[in-house]
Design an enzyme around this catalytic site. Structure first.
Site, PDB file in Angstrom:
ATOM      1  N   LEU B  32       0.952  -1.308  -0.018  1.00  0.00           N
ATOM      2  CA  LEU B  32      -0.062   0.050  -0.032  1.00  0.00           C
ATOM      3  C   LEU B  32       0.830   1.236   0.001  1.00  0.00           C
ATOM      4  O   LEU B  32       0.407   2.251  -0.502  1.00  0.00           O
ATOM      5  CB  LEU B  32      -0.769   0.028   1.287  1.00  0.00           C
ATOM      6  CG  LEU B  32      -2.090  -0.806   1.345  1.00  0.00           C
ATOM      7  CD1 LEU B  32      -2.715  -1.032   2.703  1.00  0.00           C
ATOM      8  CD2 LEU B  32      -3.106  -0.820   0.331  1.00  0.00           C
ATOM      9  N   GLY B  36       8.911   6.084   6.604  1.00  0.00           N
ATOM     10  CA  GLY B  36      10.265   6.268   7.211  1.00  0.00           C
ATOM     11  C   GLY B  36      10.634   4.993   7.839  1.00  0.00           C
ATOM     12  O   GLY B  36      11.855   4.340   7.713  1.00  0.00           O
ATOM     13  N   ASP B 144       4.532  14.739  12.961  1.00  0.00           N
ATOM     14  CA  ASP B 144       5.061  14.778  11.529  1.00  0.00           C
ATOM     15  C   ASP B 144       3.595  14.848  10.969  1.00  0.00           C
ATOM     16  O   ASP B 144       3.241  14.020  10.096  1.00  0.00           O
ATOM     17  CB  ASP B 144       5.438  13.424  11.364  1.00  0.00           C
ATOM     18  CG  ASP B 144       6.370  13.120  10.189  1.00  0.00           C
ATOM     19  OD1 ASP B 144       6.362  14.420   9.584  1.00  0.00           O
ATOM     20  OD2 ASP B 144       6.569  12.206   9.670  1.00  0.00           O
TER      21      ASP B 144
END
Lengths: 203, 308
Positions: B32, B36, B144
């Site tokens: 998919l 990181g 993030d």
């Protein structure tokens, strides 16, 4: 530095041949000179991870080095007193016809190829006569057109099909470990390693 | 050794990345995406006969971080946060966690096809999920936030993904992690994060919704100018959320969402001192129906007055 040269010398040589359109002799001199100067001046120590990936930094250093050499019209071998590195330029030369795309893309592709080739060599050294490696070599390293099915390979090696599944799983796991080991040895830092690993796997 | 041609190289890059699922209850369906820390796959859970998503680490050394992410997710219960079902180790030694499979698309792609008001309503739900993580889960900070880490589900729900570098408030920083083009200045300096770090991340998402690009070209500089098409009050909200000094930002994601709600309701927003013209425009927008009826009435009176 040894791991770095092992992974980068072919990408460097092919980049000099393709982007800078240098003759074989000049490209060999420049490749030797580039690494000799890198050792002498330790210029890879100047890498700043905030500006670029380490792989890009190496390519930019190389371009600057070749441009400087051209400008000063000096084709003398650099690093007097340093023996030339034992690099198989003939092999690199025969592989040149496989390079495609821009010089930058070709450099990145050669870098990937170098890492995988070194890891496969390490795997072969670890278990060349082992059926696990033979299964891996026949299935994963062979041409797509002639790739056998698991059943055919099982018959060829005289083992059950489930053993082929296990052999391939083992070899791929080992190869993955060895590729990451090579990558860690030539990465500038943890972040460089992580971002390169992310790009290296999966197609 | 035989030359490793492009075809063989691509085959190897693919097969050595696939998770080893033999002996588990999962069967690989398709990859998919990559992040990181590793890759995410759609897999079939054979025991429960349903498709789920499996996040698998790149290597065995970051198992602890994946486990941390799974634990963070496990304690966040909110419709905007993907529930985790399981955590474990695959036969190849890599860690994984299993979560609900989200069917939908990434916010950055979704935003290309939807208007600003729809995007802002979705943005409010993103703020809510982030606020819940902070308020109800012992101060978890995502760190993030960016459009690529938000999924828009098939029913229009917003799901905040990739809590891989989330941390508890005030936890010491071990390394500078995050995405530079969206990263808060204090995070780039390696300082401890708090709720205002995520307010900055939300401001970066709002910036993307207004400008269709990340706020920063380089991390040292202030945000790039917003396009002139951005409504001034919304631009002020966005820039307040992105303030370099955390003390000048909204204190919480809730406060930011409230200011966006005020703009959607054509009310004055706290981050913007409006001009007389803007105030008139906002008044007209807010009372559009009444003003239309009044205008029609006046025109009718005028017509009647002119008819002998």
């Amino acid at each position: 530095m040894e791991a770095l040269i092992a992974a980068y010398w072919k990408p460097v040589y092919k980049h000099v041949r393709l982007k800078w359109n240098k003759s074989r002799d000049d490209a060999q001199d420049l490749t030797q000179g580039f690494f000799a100067l890198a050792i002498e001046k330790s210029f890879f120590d100047g890498y700043d991870p905030e500006k670029a990936r380490f792989r890009t930094f190496v390519r930019l250093c190389l371009d600057r080095f070749v441009a400087n050499e051209e400008e000063s019209r000096r084709r003398l071998k650099r690093g007097g007193g340093i023996d030339p590195l034992p690099l198989d330029f003939e092999a690199a030369e025969t592989e040149l016809s496989h390079c495609s795309g821009s010089p930058e893309e070709a450099f990145d592709r050669e870098w990937q190829r170098s890492l995988f080739t070194l890891a496969i060599e390490a795997l072969r050294a670890q278990c060349a006569q082992d059926k696990r490696f033979l299964a891996f070599e026949r299935y994963d390293l062979g041409d797509r057109e002639t790739r056998p099915s698991y059943a055919e390979l099982a018959a060829e090696l005289d083992v059950p099909v489930t053993t082929i599944t296990n052999h391939l799983a083992w070899a791929r796991r080992e190869l993955r470990r060895l590729v990451l080991e090579q990558l860690a040895a030539i990465s500038a830092d943890e972040n460089d390693y992580r971002s390169e690993a992310q790009r290296l796997f999966g197609v | 050794m035989k030359f490793l041609d492009d075809d063989a190289l691509d085959h190897l890059r693919k097969v050595i990345d696939e998770p080893e699922l033999s002996g588990t209850k999962y069967e690989l369906v398709k990859p998919l995406g990559r992040g990181g820390m590793g890759s995410v796959y759609a897999v079939q859970d054979r025991e429960l006969d349903r498709e789920v998503a499996l996040k698998v680490t790149t290597d065995t050394e970051i198992s602890a971080r994946l486990q941390q992410e799974a634990r963070v997710l496990a304690k966040l219960e909110h419709p905007g946060i993907v529930p985790v079902h399981d955590f474990g180790t695959l036969p190849d030694g890599r860690s994984y966690y299993c979560m609900k499979l989200v069917r939908g698309e990434r916010l950055d792609r979704w935003a290309e096809r939807n208007d600003l008001r729809a995007a802002l309503r979705l943005f409010q739900r993103i703020c809510e999920a982030v606020a819940v993580a902070f308020a109800h889960a012992h101060g978890v900070v995502h760190r993030d936030l960016k459009p690529e880490n938000v999924m828009v589900g098939e029913f229009g729900e917003a799901l905040v993904m990739d809590w891989g570098i989330a941390t508890d408030i005030g936890a010491p920083e071990k390394a500078v992690l995050g995405t530079p083009l969206y990263m808060a200045p204090e995070q780039a300096r390696g300082e401890a994060s708090d709720a205002r770090t995520d307010v900055h991340g939300l401001g970066a998402i709002l910036y993307f919704l207004l400008a269709a690009r990340p706020p920063y070209s380089t991390i040292e500089a202030p945000p790039d100018p917003l396009p002139r098409s951005a409504p001034p009050a919304l631009a002020s909200i966005c820039l307040k959320a992105l303030a370099r000094d955390p003390r000048e930002r909204y204190a919480t994601a809730v406060e930011l969402a409230e200011d966006v709600a005020r703009w959607l309701d054509a009310e004055p927003v706290s981050a913007h001192r409006e001009s007389l013209l803007e105030r008139v425009g906002r008044f007209a927008s807010r009372h559009r129906v009444v003003l239309s009826l009044l205008g029609a009435y006046l025109i009718l009176r005028l017509v009647l007055a002119l008819v002998p």
